[in-house]
Design an enzyme around this catalytic site. Structure first.
Site, short mmCIF file in Angstrom:
data_model
loop_
_atom_site.label_atom_id
_atom_site.label_comp_id
_atom_site.label_asym_id
_atom_site.label_seq_id
_atom_site.Cartn_x
_atom_site.Cartn_y
_atom_site.Cartn_z
N ASP A 228 0.58 10.46 -1.01
CA ASP A 228 -0.06 10.14 -2.28
C ASP A 228 -1.54 10.50 -2.14
OD1 ASP A 228 -0.72 9.11 -4.74
OD2 ASP A 228 -0.82 7.04 -4.06
N GLU B 91 2.74 13.97 -4.54
CA GLU B 91 2.49 13.93 -5.97
C GLU B 91 1.85 15.24 -6.42
OE1 GLU B 91 1.98 9.22 -7.13
OE2 GLU B 91 0.26 10.57 -7.26
N ASP C 246 -1.44 2.01 -2.08
CA ASP C 246 -1.30 3.47 -2.00
C ASP C 246 -0.31 3.86 -0.90
OD1 ASP C 246 -3.28 4.30 -4.01
OD2 ASP C 246 -4.68 3.29 -2.67
#
Length: 207
Positions: free
Chosen positions: A27, A87, A160
Site C-alpha cells: 500500500d 494499489e 496501512d
C-alpha cells in the site's frame, strides 16, 4: 510440489500436488507505506508478516523513495514472494500529489521487477470489495474482515499495514484475472478504474 511414493521396483503408486504461493501486498504512500505478506497453501491463507515503512522522518522526497525501494527489496529477499500486488495509481485533481504517490508506487514496483517478480495492480475499491463485499468499506471494517479470514487478531496501530494484507488477499481471490505486466512471470493483472477519492480520504499519506 510433487510427492511420490515408490512401490516394488520404483513404480509410482500415488502422487499428491501441494500448491503453495507467497504474495506480498503493498500500500504505497509518501508518509507511510504499508505491506503484508501472506502464504497460500492448498487454498488456505496464513499471515507471514505485516508492517509499515515510516517515511515522514526523511527530509526529501528522493530519500523517501530510496527507503521504499530498499525496504521492499529487503522484504522480497527475506520472504521470497512469488507475486506482488499493489494499489494502482489514482486520478485526482492534485497533480503534485498524484506524481509523488505514483513515484512511491513505481519504486516499490521496481524492487519487484528487479527480481523478476510479477506485479498486479488493484484499485482500492476493488480491494475493499474483495475483502468485505463493500467497495466503500472503512479501514476498520476491512481490518475486522481480515481478522475473520485469518482467524487472528490484528494490530489497529498501523492500519496501512492491514491494507497491505488486504491487497495481497484481494490478489489471491482474483488469481484467475488476465495476465500480469510482470517481467515474464505468471502473475495476474486486474486493474479496475482509478481512485480519485483516495487522496481526500487519506490526506495524511501525502506531503
Amino acid at each position: 510440489m510433487m510427492s511420490q511414493k515408490g512401490v516394488g521396483t520404483g513404480v509410482v503408486a500415488t502422487s499428491v500436488v501441494a500448491t503453495e504461493k507467497i504474495i506480498i501486498g503493498v500500500d504505497p504512500g509518501t508518509q507511510v507505506t504499508g505491506y503484508g505478506v501472506i502464504m497460500i497453501k492448498n487454498q488456505q491463507i496464513s499471515l507471514v508478516q505485516y508492517g509499515v515503512i515510516h517515511l515522514s522522518k526523511y527530509s526529501t522526497h528522493e530519500l523517501k523513495l530510496k527507503k521504499i525501494f530498499e525496504r521492499i527489496s529487503q522484504l522480497i529477499d527475506e520472504y521470497l514472494p512469488d507475486e506482488m500486488a499493489i494499489e494502482d495509481p489514482f486520478f485526482g485533481k492534485n497533480a503534485q500529489s498524484m506524481l509523488k504517490l505514483g513515484r512511491a508506487q513505481g519504486v516499490a514496483m521496481a524492487a519487484a521487477l528487479s527480481r523478476g517478480i510479477p506485479i498486479v495492480e488493484y484499485s482500492p475499491k476493488k480491494i475493499k470489495q474483495s475483502v468485505t463485499g463493500n467497495g466503500n468499506a472503512t479501514k476498520e471494517q476491512v481490518a475486522y474482515m481480515l481478522e475473520n479470514i485469518l482467524k487472528m487478531e490484528l494490530s489497529r496501530e498501523f492500519m496501512d499495514a492491514t491494507d497491505g494484507i488486504a491487497i495481497a488477499i484481494c490478489h489471491h481471490y482474483h488469481a484467475t484475472a488476465p495476465a500480469s505486466i510482470g517481467g515474464g512471470g505468471s502473475g495476474k493483472k486486474a486493474k479496475k478504474g482509478g481512485w480519485g477519492a483516495f487522496i481526500n480520504e487519506n490526506p495524511e499519506r501525502l506531503k
